[in-house]
Motif scaffolding. Structure first.
Motif, PDB file in Angstrom:
ATOM      1  N   PHE A 117      -9.121  -4.454   2.701  1.00  0.00           N
ATOM      2  CA  PHE A 117      -7.580  -4.996   3.346  1.00  0.00           C
ATOM      3  C   PHE A 117      -7.758  -6.344   2.592  1.00  0.00           C
ATOM      4  O   PHE A 117      -6.758  -7.090   2.061  1.00  0.00           O
ATOM      5  CB  PHE A 117      -7.443  -4.459   4.532  1.00  0.00           C
ATOM      6  N   SER A 146       1.081  -1.538  -0.172  1.00  0.00           N
ATOM      7  CA  SER A 146      -0.371  -0.125  -0.078  1.00  0.00           C
ATOM      8  C   SER A 146       0.856   1.364  -0.092  1.00  0.00           C
ATOM      9  O   SER A 146       0.299   2.609  -0.001  1.00  0.00           O
ATOM     10  CB  SER A 146      -0.621  -0.386   1.314  1.00  0.00           C
ATOM     11  N   TYR A 172      -6.236   0.237   6.220  1.00  0.00           N
ATOM     12  CA  TYR A 172      -6.126   0.400   4.904  1.00  0.00           C
ATOM     13  C   TYR A 172      -7.127   1.427   3.920  1.00  0.00           C
ATOM     14  O   TYR A 172      -8.218   1.484   4.725  1.00  0.00           O
ATOM     15  CB  TYR A 172      -5.906  -0.987   4.425  1.00  0.00           C
TER      16      TYR A 172
END
Length: 383
Positions: free
Chosen positions: A233, A170, A226
């Motif tokens: 996620f 990420s 996230y």
């Protein structure tokens, strides 16, 4: 009758009466123990019913009291149970079935496996306690040992390797502060955590203790931060598994506390190889101990892998896992005989059996077990 004769007769009657009374007393005393025993036996038989009646009466009172204040109270009357003792751990094999977009895990009682898939004599030689064992040469991808590598089983906290990859993919700042909230509590197994609600750590520290100490709330918090939240996620975890060519792998949680996080030995070798490409995952997973400051206190964490603590292994990456449905699990990248190797051990019985199995595999390789099996396969026309 003379006075003398009368006195003698009276004396004889007194003596006779005394003797008779003595005989009667003796007979009565002889009968008394039997009567006492009989009375005692009757009392013993009657006691349970008296006590039972009294205890049941008390039980009814406690039930009335419980209904009055809404608090449950234990029943005082004892009832003999005919139920079988509960098993603390159910050993199972799982199959994965996808229906209408939902993943379903069906299971059946575990049976003895006995023989390995692919290698004929290795299981009897090693006597491993893990239901699934898969050993692969990391460079050549050659299978060195195979026992049920295609069985789909729960993988518990082995999941956190995928969690770590998704977090690092990420590109989110590792210095960003992440707070543990009620949303990060375990509602599946209701396990506790040393990381209390309100604790604040950097993303890097959360990742560190999730990999090294298998901290579940850290993994949960990472997934919540996230983009798109935890659902996004988990979707990214499953997408990553597909990209890595792991068709039998599915995730429903970032921590692995659910038994519906499943995979196979073959798929997990791919995941270990992929995770090995991340320097931070290698570093954090093989660290022996680490301290974190939560904003309130400092917590000392240690590794969950006894082989890391022993310093007798050359371990490049590792992760352990356990829930009742999965048994004791471990994956590891290590070097044996100057050969980089990936070891997968799943559904092992006994707290230390996975470490014992790893040692048995190492000893087997050191003793030339791979070469012996390879020669057997070649003589049979195998590849």
């Amino acid at each position: 009758m003379t006075r003398q004769e009368f006195s003698i007769g009276k004396a004889l009657r007194v003596v006779s009466t005394t003797i008779a009374l003595s005989v009667c007393a003796a007979l009565a005393n002889a009968a008394a123990p039997s009567a006492a025993l009989a009375t005692s036996a009757d009392a013993t038989q009657a006691t349970p019913s008296v006590k039972k009646s009294k205890r049941i009466k008390v039980t009814k009172k406690t039930e009335k009291a419980a209904a009055a204040d809404g608090k449950p109270r234990a029943r005082t009357a004892k009832v003999a149970s005919t139920a079988e003792p509960t098993r603390t751990r159910r050993r199972v094999h799982y199959r994965l079935a996808a229906r209408e977009g939902a993943v379903k895990v069906a299971y059946e009682p575990r049976t003895s496996v006995g023989t390995a898939f692919g290698l004929h004599d290795a299981p009897d030689e090693l006597a491993l306690r893990s239901s699934v064992a898969y050993v692969v040469d990391q460079n050549t991808h050659e299978t060195l040992f195979d026992k049920n590598s295609q069985a789909v089983v729960p993988i518990a906290s082995i999941t956190k390797l995928m969690t770590a990859m998704v977090v690092l993919d990420s590109k989110a700042p590792l210095t960003e502060q992440i707070e543990v909230t009620d949303e990060d509590r375990d509602t599946v197994k209701n396990t506790g955590s040393r990381l209390s609600v309100g604790s604040v750590l950097s993303r890097e520290d959360m990742l560190h203790i999730a990999l090294m100490a298998s901290e579940n709330r850290a993994a949960a918090a990472l997934s919540r931060y996230y983009p798109g939240g935890r659902p996004a996620f988990i979707a990214a975890m499953n997408h990553k598994a597909q990209e890595l060519g792991m068709p039998e792998t599915h995730f429903l949680s970032p921590s692995g506390l659910t038994s519906e996080n499943v995979s196979t030995g073959r798929d997990l070798v791919k995941m270990v190889n992929a995770a090995y490409q991340y320097p931070l995952i290698r570093e954090f997973s093989t660290d022996e101990s680490y301290d974190v400051f939560t904003g309130r206190k400092t917590i000392h964490y240690g590794t969950t892998n006894a082989l890391v603590r022993g310093h007798k292994w050359d371990i490049g990456l590792q992760k352990t896992g356990f829930i009742n449905e999965a048994g004791e699990c471990m994956v590891m990248q290590t070097t044996i005989q100057n050969r980089p190797i990936v070891i997968v051990l799943l559904d092992s019985s006994g707290k230390y059996s996975r470490f014992g199995d790893a040692q048995r595999i190492r000893s087997w390789i050191d003793a030339g077990g791979v070469q012996r099996v390879t020669s057997i396969e070649n003589s049979r026309g195998g590849t």
